[in-house]
Design a protein around this motif. Sequence first.
Motif: not given
Length: 213
Positions: A35, A37-39, A168, A171-172
């Motif tokens: 999470n 990393k995605v942020k 990722y 998720q993005l």
Amino acid sequence: MNRQQGFTLIELAIVLVIAGLLLAGVMRGQELIANAKVKSLASDFRNIPTYFYGYQDRFRALPGDDRAADTHLTGGVNASTGSQTQNGLIQGAWDSKTATDESFLVWQHLRLAGLATGSVNMTSDQYLPRNSEGGRVGVASVSTLGAVPANTFNTAHAMCSDGILGRYATQLDSMLDDGAGNSGAMRILVSGVAGTGEAAPQAASPYLVCMSF
């Protein structure tokens, strides 16, 4: 008289509970890392267009495409030159390493304007921006992206970020767009292969993610 040694049911139950707690902690830790990393990746897609438009509001020109950059900014800035200067497009490959390309100059202009952080020395290894996964980050006119066919995006520019694992990237897309890698403003692409995006990216494979703005 020999006595047989072993674990009691209570002891086994305690061991299983502890093992379960440790496993849950590991899985939760991995989820938190993912999470984060995605942020971090998402912040690039949010912040860089903001820097871009901030420069435009201040100088009435786009960073990299600003023919008066040497008067707007100080600190060794390279002014854009050539017949296509200040035509409202950031020309050059999104990941250009050519010092005269507008898509390469954009970072020096943004940084000297105080809108973005990083080195302004174009010969430095730290000049080219990278995402938290180590992949290149860039901005260019959608007409010069190469990886994306014409008319895929309905805006003039896009930001691209490379080397993002499929899990990722998915998720993005869900966080910033429509959740589908082959539609909308964000596309999940196979690096070096032209296309409109991957509908089902492989979780462990790296991708190029581009988002129009």
